[in-house]
Scaffold this active site. Structure first.
Site, PDB file in Angstrom:
ATOM      1  N   GLU A   1       8.629   3.896  -1.478  1.00 40.57           N
ATOM      2  CA  GLU A   1       7.047   3.574  -2.033  1.00 40.57           C
ATOM      3  C   GLU A   1       6.371   2.878  -0.749  1.00 40.57           C
ATOM      4  OE1 GLU A   1       4.221   1.315  -5.350  1.00 40.57           O
ATOM      5  OE2 GLU A   1       6.293   1.509  -5.320  1.00 40.57           O
TER       6      GLU A   1
ATOM      7  N   GLN B   1      23.091  -9.959   1.641  1.00 46.86           N
ATOM      8  CA  GLN B   1      24.324 -10.188   0.801  1.00 46.86           C
ATOM      9  C   GLN B   1      24.215  -9.425  -0.782  1.00 46.86           C
ATOM     10  OE1 GLN B   1      24.938 -14.575   0.319  1.00 46.86           O
ATOM     11  NE2 GLN B   1      24.601 -14.829   2.590  1.00 46.86           N
TER      12      GLN B   1
ATOM     13  N   HIS C   1      12.367  -4.018  -1.538  1.00 43.64           N
ATOM     14  CA  HIS C   1      11.432  -3.009  -1.738  1.00 43.64           C
ATOM     15  C   HIS C   1       9.987  -3.264  -1.423  1.00 43.64           C
ATOM     16  CE1 HIS C   1       9.308  -0.301  -4.765  1.00 43.64           C
ATOM     17  NE2 HIS C   1      10.098   0.602  -4.075  1.00 43.64           N
TER      18      HIS C   1
ATOM     19  N   GLU D   1       3.130   0.294  -2.193  1.00 39.62           N
ATOM     20  CA  GLU D   1       2.699   1.469  -1.232  1.00 39.62           C
ATOM     21  C   GLU D   1       1.588   0.870  -0.325  1.00 39.62           C
ATOM     22  OE1 GLU D   1       0.798   6.085  -1.855  1.00 39.62           O
ATOM     23  OE2 GLU D   1       1.264   4.742  -3.733  1.00 39.62           O
TER      24      GLU D   1
ATOM     25  N   HIS E   1      22.760 -13.935  -2.201  1.00 38.93           N
ATOM     26  CA  HIS E   1      22.836 -13.291  -3.233  1.00 38.93           C
ATOM     27  C   HIS E   1      21.820 -12.991  -4.268  1.00 38.93           C
ATOM     28  CE1 HIS E   1      26.944 -13.683  -1.674  1.00 38.93           C
ATOM     29  NE2 HIS E   1      27.081 -14.978  -2.019  1.00 38.93           N
TER      30      HIS E   1
ATOM     31  N   HIS F   1      10.128  -8.458  -1.786  1.00 40.09           N
ATOM     32  CA  HIS F   1       9.262  -7.363  -2.036  1.00 40.09           C
ATOM     33  C   HIS F   1       7.938  -7.133  -1.135  1.00 40.09           C
ATOM     34  CE1 HIS F   1       7.290  -4.301  -4.608  1.00 40.09           C
ATOM     35  NE2 HIS F   1       8.262  -4.223  -5.411  1.00 40.09           N
TER      36      HIS F   1
ATOM     37  N   ASN G   1      29.234 -14.636   7.546  1.00 39.71           N
ATOM     38  CA  ASN G   1      28.720 -13.073   7.376  1.00 39.71           C
ATOM     39  C   ASN G   1      29.038 -12.269   8.612  1.00 39.71           C
ATOM     40  OD1 ASN G   1      27.599 -12.515   4.515  1.00 39.71           O
ATOM     41  ND2 ASN G   1      26.904 -14.810   5.056  1.00 39.71           N
TER      42      ASN G   1
END
Length: 790
Positions: free
Chosen positions: A56, A69, A75, A78, A102, A107, A185
């Site tokens: 999007e 993680q 996300h 648009e 975690h 967003h 990591n």
């Protein structure tokens, strides 16, 4: 274990999705989904259960060394974009060496700066997080911009800019933990990449077991390729890179090492820790039979920082002991920082280091051979950029080992004031660490003597302590000298001291005292920021006689006090033991200078005194001693007049003191009047209050108040009072009482007593009023509730 390099199936509303661009050094777990235009940089870890969907909102950018993680969702909407570090527009930009831990939700539109940490289950939406920020657990950040280096506590909800602007700064322990997570990591990424290759995975498992068995965490990049760099060196490199420094290296054979003639290795251009470490390992391998050292380069200040030896001849690695491993976990994460000293340093030195670090000071070192030590020509060692004792102590121990045949001293530096706060000798030749006091201070026995043997420099202990104290406070020192003629007229000649340290200053003082052995010499302390003197003290009389700070006689019956210590002073330009000024006036003058005020005088003949038409006579002195000399001259000049002392607050441009110090015919007044009788010069004699009202009520006024009232009356001022209950006192809403019209003690003091009795449960303050200028010259609380006198 397969990796996903292709885009997942497109969503129904996105027909033409670009494919992800994934660097070959990155690892993407097969149980994660990456969809759309996602750029993944080098050495990135994408853990299982991660969803990165640029369908999007698009595109996404994930910088080098970042770890995404388990369970993280990324996300974007648009609509809405952020500007990345490359000045392009993105739905989501995640910088370098970032930890998205975690089940966090990122967003877009969203920007997360380099080396930031996003805690478990935290949500970032339509926000910009600056470089080096720490976001703890279960936090919500929405519709705000957070400045670099800020700390968001667990559970915080930051949804307006005011909340974001009030966030505290990140602490060093938080940064250490963030770096620790990145290192963990990075090891996971390496393990995933070679999990199916036994010959590749075995060395990593071995090192992991060894590290955890020793209580050490993982380093950012395990040196499994060559094993040439210790975990401590790797941690040092990572910290330097994370702070924006460049990395440089130098090498030298045994001959060049002895003469300090290092050769520069090929420059390391990369800003990525993994690439820098790879280049370092190549340099170490290339110069296997030589000394190799690395250093950080501050590109803005164009200077070197934190040089550290990483190899000796024959490929011998340099061990750097640590008590807590590469990283320490802050208490917020359940960790505890160890403070135990397991190095070869004495407990006193370790305690000194801990004390300095706890006060926010930086640590550095200096060294000198026998010749340089005798002349106090110290050479700078590395500045230790770490702020944890577990890292600083091993660095000091390593430096002591490198300079075992030399003198080494520890330097404490105040980074804010940019000055030294401690100089402590910690090693003599032959690798003999010196026990020090646990308190950080200048010690005359170790730093004052440039010869390193005799304790007594010829200066008194008081002078040595005074010099150390001045340097401790960031002041500069100089001296002034005068022969007998100039001394009588206070015409001193300057002789600057250029020293930057206590030891150097004492050497220059000794030389100056020898040069001016037939003269008076005084020590000057100067505040370079305020551009004013903070100390004047006589340290030598003619014929080379030395004085201590506590000594006050200057050899001609003229006490020369340290400035701002006029309680013992009696200064005269004529050389007599008594200046003619009372002790209280001397104290008052010193107090004014202590507070940064200027002084002046006003004089009036009998006619002008009656009408309060004073004439000004400025005092230009910058020090207490000079002021007292000018006061003496002025009092002699106006011996047939009234003279009053004026204190002026130059910043507020107002008077803070007006007090009569002389009456006609040269009669001197005492600031707190203690004489049996006093005349005001106009035929208005009065007796001290204590002899007029010898009743029980006289105890309501303190001697200080009595003296203040006398001073006001003698200056021709009116007396008034004001009172206020608790509520009015808090709001400063005072009520005016009846003005006292009396001009004699006998009239004024009973009226004040009556006011105190009438308002026994309230605050009462005394007011001095100049009737000519129609303004107040004094406001002084003389009673608190319940009749308590001030």
């Amino acid at each position: 274990m397969p990796r996903r390099n292709e885009a997942a199936p497109p969503t129904p509303w996105s027909k033409d999705l670009a494919k992800p661009k994934i660097d070959k050094t990155a690892y993407v777990h097969y149980c994660s989904n990456i969809i759309g235009d996602v750029s993944i940089g080098s050495h990135v870890l994408v853990a299982p259960g991660t969803s990165i969907r640029a369908d999007e909102g698009t595109p996404f950018f994930i910088g080098a060394g970042t770890n995404i993680q388990d369970g993280v969702v990324i996300h974007g909407l648009e609509q809405g974009r952020v500007v990345g570090d490359d000045n392009q527009h993105y739905s989501v930009w995640i910088g370098k060496d970032v930890s998205i831990t975690h089940k966090a939700l990122i967003h877009g539109p969203c920007y997360i700066g380099d080396e930031s940490f996003i805690g478990f289950r935290s949500t970032v939406f339509n926000a910009r997080i600056g470089e080096g920020c720490i976001v703890m657990l279960h936090a919500l950040i929405q519709d705000v911009e957070i400045a670099p280096g800020k700390y968001v506590p667990s559970g915080a909800i930051i949804t307006n800019q005011q909340q974001a602007d009030r966030l505290p700064d990140v602490q060093p322990a938080d940064l250490e933990f963030s770096h620790h997570v990145v290192g963990i990591n990075e090891s996971l990424r390496q393990g995933y990449l070679c999990a199916d290759n036994v010959s590749c995975i075995t060395p990593i498992k071995t090192e992991m077991n060894s590290n955890y068995g020793n209580g050490n965490g993982y380093s950012y990049k395990s040196s499994v390729a060559t094993g040439s760099l210790s975990p401590e060196v790797v941690a040092q490199v990572r910290q330097l890179v994370s702070q924006g420094y460049d990395i440089g290296t130098e090498h030298a054979d045994a001959r060049r090492f002895r003469t300090g003639s290092w050769k520069t290795c090929s420059p390391i251009q990369s800003k990525n820790s993994s690439e820098v470490i790879t280049a370092l390992e190549a340099c170490v391998e290339e110069h296997a039979g030589e000394y190799v050292r690395l250093f950080g380069i501050d590109p803005k200040a164009k200077r070197r920082i934190s040089p550290i030896m990483i190899q000796r001849p024959d490929g011998k690695k340099i061990t750097q002991k640590s008590t807590t491993g590469n990283y320490s976990v802050p208490a917020a994460f359940g960790g505890q920082s160890a403070t135990t000293n397991t190095t070869g340093l004495t407990p006193e030195i370790a305690g000194q280091v801990n004390s300095l670090l706890s006060q926010g000071y930086k640590i550095s070192t200096e060294y000198a051979n026998e010749r340089r030590f005798k002349t106090s020509s110290w050479q700078n060692g590395p500045t230790i950029s770490e702020t944890s004792a577990s890292q600083v102590l091993p660095a000091i121990e390593q430096f002591l080992a490198e300079h075992s045949s030399e003198y080494v001293r520890l330097i404490g530096v105040d980074p804010v004031a940019r000055r030294r706060v401690v100089e402590t000798l910690v090693q003599q030749p032959g690798d003999r660490p010196i026990k020090q006091s646990a308190v950080a201070s200048f010690t005359a026995k170790t730093t004052a003597n440039s010869q390193g043997s005799a304790v007594n420099t010829g200066l008194s202990q008081e002078v040595l302590d005074q010099v150390g104290s001045l340097f401790n406070q960031g002041y500069r020192i100089s001296i002034e000298h005068a022969n007998a003629r100039r001394f009588k007229t206070s015409s001193w000649q300057s002789a600057p001291i250029s020293a930057q340290t206590t030891a150097q200053a004492i050497e220059e003082l000794e030389a100056a005292l020898a040069q001016y052995s037939g003269e008076y010499v005084r020590l000057i302390g100067v505040d370079p920021a305020a551009k004013r003197r903070v100390l004047e003290v006589l340290i030598q009389e003619p014929n080379g006689k030395r004085q201590g700070v506590a000594t006050t006689s200057n050899g001609v019956g003229n006490s020369q006090p340290p400035i701002y210590n006029t309680a013992q002073a009696s200064v005269s330009s004529q050389g007599s033991a008594n200046t003619g000024l009372s002790q209280e006036v001397l104290t008052q003058v010193g107090s004014l200078f202590n507070q940064g005020h200027r002084i002046g005088i006003e004089h009036a003949n009998a006619r002008r005194f009656k009408t309060s038409s004073w004439q000004s006579a400025p005092i230009s002195a910058q020090t207490t001693a000079q002021a007292i000399e000018e006061l003496e001259a002025a009092l002699a000049q106006y011996s047939g007049e009234y003279v009053r002392l004026i204190g002026v607050d130059t910043a507020a441009k107002r008077r803070v003191l007006e007090v009569l110090i002389q009456e006609p015919n040269g009669k001197r007044q005492v600031v707190p009047a203690t004489q049996a009788t006093t005349s005001n010069g106009v035929g208005n004699s009065y007796q001290p209050y204590s002899s007029v009202t010898a009743t029980a009520s006289t105890q309501k006024l303190t001697q200080e108040v009595v003296e203040q009232v006398r001073s006001l009356i003698a200056s021709g001022y009116k007396i008034g009072t004001e009172y206020a209950d608790q509520r009015r006192f808090k709001t400063s809403s005072w009520k005016t009482d009846t003005q006292i019209n009396g001009k004699r003690d006998a009239d004024v003091f009973p009226a004040i007593e009556e006011t105190l009795a009438q308002h026994e449960g309230e605050y009462v303050r005394l007011i001095g009023i100049d009737p000519q200028a129609k303004r107040r010259v004094l406001e002084m609380i003389i009673q608190q509730p319940n009749g308590k006198a001030k």
